[in-house]
Design a protein around this motif. Structure first.
Motif, PDB file in Angstrom:
ATOM      1  N   GLN A 157       0.827  -1.215   0.000  1.00  0.00           N
ATOM      2  CA  GLN A 157       0.000   0.000   0.000  1.00  0.00           C
ATOM      3  C   GLN A 157       0.856   1.257   0.000  1.00  0.00           C
ATOM      4  O   GLN A 157       0.503   2.263  -0.607  1.00  0.00           O
ATOM      5  CB  GLN A 157      -0.869   0.052   1.259  1.00  0.00           C
ATOM      6  N   HIS A 158       1.958   1.203   0.735  1.00  0.00           N
ATOM      7  CA  HIS A 158       2.791   2.379   0.896  1.00  0.00           C
ATOM      8  C   HIS A 158       3.926   2.408  -0.127  1.00  0.00           C
ATOM      9  O   HIS A 158       4.839   3.206   0.013  1.00  0.00           O
ATOM     10  CB  HIS A 158       3.345   2.435   2.319  1.00  0.00           C
ATOM     11  N   GLY A 159       3.862   1.543  -1.130  1.00  0.00           N
ATOM     12  CA  GLY A 159       4.840   1.630  -2.204  1.00  0.00           C
ATOM     13  C   GLY A 159       5.930   0.577  -2.141  1.00  0.00           C
ATOM     14  O   GLY A 159       6.929   0.694  -2.839  1.00  0.00           O
ATOM     15  N   GLY A 160       5.739  -0.444  -1.315  1.00  0.00           N
ATOM     16  CA  GLY A 160       6.752  -1.475  -1.156  1.00  0.00           C
ATOM     17  C   GLY A 160       6.819  -2.418  -2.338  1.00  0.00           C
ATOM     18  O   GLY A 160       5.958  -2.362  -3.202  1.00  0.00           O
ATOM     19  N   PRO A 161       7.808  -3.288  -2.388  1.00  0.00           N
ATOM     20  CA  PRO A 161       8.803  -3.517  -1.334  1.00  0.00           C
ATOM     21  C   PRO A 161       9.830  -2.389  -1.205  1.00  0.00           C
ATOM     22  O   PRO A 161      10.423  -2.244  -0.147  1.00  0.00           O
ATOM     23  CB  PRO A 161       9.484  -4.821  -1.749  1.00  0.00           C
ATOM     24  N   VAL A 162      10.024  -1.609  -2.250  1.00  0.00           N
ATOM     25  CA  VAL A 162      11.031  -0.551  -2.187  1.00  0.00           C
ATOM     26  C   VAL A 162      10.461   0.701  -2.831  1.00  0.00           C
ATOM     27  O   VAL A 162       9.869   0.639  -3.909  1.00  0.00           O
ATOM     28  CB  VAL A 162      12.337  -0.967  -2.917  1.00  0.00           C
ATOM     29  N   ARG A 163      10.624   1.821  -2.147  1.00  0.00           N
ATOM     30  CA  ARG A 163      10.144   3.101  -2.679  1.00  0.00           C
ATOM     31  C   ARG A 163      11.188   4.171  -2.431  1.00  0.00           C
ATOM     32  O   ARG A 163      12.118   3.982  -1.638  1.00  0.00           O
ATOM     33  CB  ARG A 163       8.849   3.516  -1.988  1.00  0.00           C
ATOM     34  N   MET A 164      10.993   5.299  -3.078  1.00  0.00           N
ATOM     35  CA  MET A 164      11.838   6.449  -2.781  1.00  0.00           C
ATOM     36  C   MET A 164      11.307   7.135  -1.534  1.00  0.00           C
ATOM     37  O   MET A 164      10.128   7.073  -1.223  1.00  0.00           O
ATOM     38  CB  MET A 164      11.820   7.451  -3.945  1.00  0.00           C
ATOM     39  N   THR A 193       8.679   8.466  -5.270  1.00  0.00           N
ATOM     40  CA  THR A 193       8.074   7.441  -6.116  1.00  0.00           C
ATOM     41  C   THR A 193       7.821   6.152  -5.338  1.00  0.00           C
ATOM     42  O   THR A 193       8.726   5.635  -4.674  1.00  0.00           O
ATOM     43  CB  THR A 193       9.013   7.139  -7.303  1.00  0.00           C
ATOM     44  N   LYS A 194       6.589   5.674  -5.417  1.00  0.00           N
ATOM     45  CA  LYS A 194       6.267   4.380  -4.805  1.00  0.00           C
ATOM     46  C   LYS A 194       6.497   3.259  -5.817  1.00  0.00           C
ATOM     47  O   LYS A 194       6.555   3.509  -7.006  1.00  0.00           O
ATOM     48  CB  LYS A 194       4.809   4.384  -4.329  1.00  0.00           C
TER      49      LYS A 194
END
Lengths: 231, 231
Positions: B171-178, B189-190
């Protein structure tokens, strides 16, 4: 209130008595109700998609949802402006005045645990319907103002924008609960529902049982008027 | 009665715009012990709670496991590389605890982030002469963002894989986001899947829709939010 002429069926002005039935909602009222309901339900649906995380996750498409929300919001005053034009709104104006007036029995009705005893004199609208109408009528302009401030935010300070978002969030929760309660009550009341959906006139007997003040108002009797619906 | 109630609501709405951000801060502080322990997320629906709002520009929420996730870093670099999740863990990690501020007004206080400094990742691949900007892409297939090379080298710009002590959820842009701490949320960026080093600016998704390219908190998009601590 006495000289309401009967015209063709379905085109009757609100409160018009014909035989054993009386018109509860006329064309202007029903048109305003359903136009406003369509917009408000659209706003609640799109608003929910943007406010409730699992729905956001399910639907996504933020730009589209936001655009629909925006246009439905801008359109919100239009039905009210349309019914202001012409003379078809006389019944509506009369009902708007009724919704804003609280009789001593209305206050008792709000306090009373059991309202089914029939001892209270209820006008065309009971006190709960009045409270609902007032809360909706008061919150829609607030939602329109705060929504506009969020959309056209440039002239406003950041603190105001945060405040507007907060008020808009509160209004969303409040309106959601109001509308859910309103629909629930309507589903429990098929006579009123038919009157609002198709303009079906209600029987005078039903009016007397549930809205005695209204019945006595539209059906002149020999009793001296006690004016209890104009508190 | 009705008119007074409606005017009262309009007054409350106006007052809410002016003082709402302060009221919200109090409510957030009061609710924090509850919202932070509520696994259902339902208390997040209380207006005023410090909460993230999930923005996604595509139809469904992108979802990719850590095992399937890849990040391709290319363009004007000496050693283009496709990172696996484990490759990120090999790089030195950095933690930050800062607020998250959205350009539309909501702010979440004291969010803990952990990841790799973008500057460290850029050093790992080696940026060539002539590079001026970075372009970020998302595996949602649509979203893009940009940073200048100088912005990207700041100490508070992370390629983040943990948020609030846990893996960044999808939901929050995982597994990796800026996570670009000093700028509004749209700059982070999500569902990060690509970083391209370029010699020119290529405006991102929201920047094509009117948002500022240099999205500093408090100094862009007509807003004056308090700057993010440490920025």
């Amino acid at each position: 209130m006495t000289a309401l002429r009967s015209r063709s069926r379905g085109r009757q002005e609100a409160d018009a008595v014909s035989g054993e039935v009386v018109t509860r909602f006329d064309r202007a009222e029903r048109w305003l109700h359903w136009a406003n309901a369509t917009l408000v339900l659209t706003l609640i649906a799109t608003g929910s998609i943007m406010y409730v995380d699992p729905l956001t996750a399910l639907v996504g498409r933020r730009v589209l949802v936001n655009t629909i929300h925006l246009y439905a919001g801008i359109a919100l005053p239009v039905p009210f402006m349309v019914v202001l034009v012409g003379r078809w709104n006389r019944g509506l104006r009369r009902d708007a005045r009724r919704l804003g007036r609280f009789s001593p029995d209305d206050w008792r009705w709000l306090r009373k645990r059991s309202r089914a005893t029939g001892s209270l004199r209820v006008g065309k609208f009971n006190a709960g319907q009045k409270v609902n109408a007032i809360l909706v009528a008061g919150s829609l302009p607030v939602m329109l103002a705060t929504g506009s401030l969020m959309k056209w935010h440039d002239p406003f300070s950041d603190s105001w924008r945060t405040g507007a978002t907060f008020v808009h969030d509160l209004g969303y929760v409040g309106l959601f609960l109001l509308v859910v309660g309103h629909i629930r009550k309507a589903l429990q009341d098929p006579v009123s529902m038919g009157a609002m959906r198709r303009g079906t006139p209600v029987s005078l007997r039903w009016a007397e049982a549930h809205h005695r003040g209204w019945h006595d108002e539209v059906v002149p009797t020999d009793d001296p008027p006690d004016g209890s619906d104009v508190g | 009665m009705g008119r007074r109630a409606i005017l009262g609501m309009l007054g409350l709405g106006a007052a809410g715009i002016v003082v709402g951000s302060k009221v919200q801060r109090v409510i957030a502080a009061v609710l924090e012990p509850i919202t932070s322990r509520d696994p259902t997320g339902l208390t997040n629906l209380i207006p005023g709670a410090d909460r993230f709002r999930i923005y996604t520009v595509t139809g469904s929420l992108p979802n990719r496991s850590r095992a399937a996730w890849r990040l391709s870093v290319g363009g004007l670099v000496d050693r283009p590389q496709t990172f696996r999740f484990a490759d990120l863990l090999d790089l030195p990690s950095t933690s930050l605890t800062v607020d998250f501020q959205c350009v539309t007004g909501w702010r979440v206080h004291d969010v803990e982030w952990k990841g790799v400094k973008l500057a460290d990742l850029l050093d790992h691949v080696g940026v060539r002469d002539g590079a001026t900007h970075l372009r970020f892409t998302s595996f949602d297939g649509v979203y893009t963002e940009t940073l200048s090379l100088a912005q990207a080298r700041r100490d508070d710009v992370l390629v983040a894989y943990e948020m609030l002590g846990k893996p960044v959820t999808h939901q929050h842009g995982g597994p990796v986001r800026m996570y670009v701490a000093p700028m509004y949320g749209y700059k982070s960026t999500k569902w990060l899947s690509g970083i391209e080093v370029m010699d020119h600016l290529d405006p991102g998704y929201w920047e094509h829709r009117g948002y500022d390219v240099d999205g500093w908190v408090g100094r862009s998009n007509g807003r004056d939010d308090p700057p993010i601590a440490g920025a």
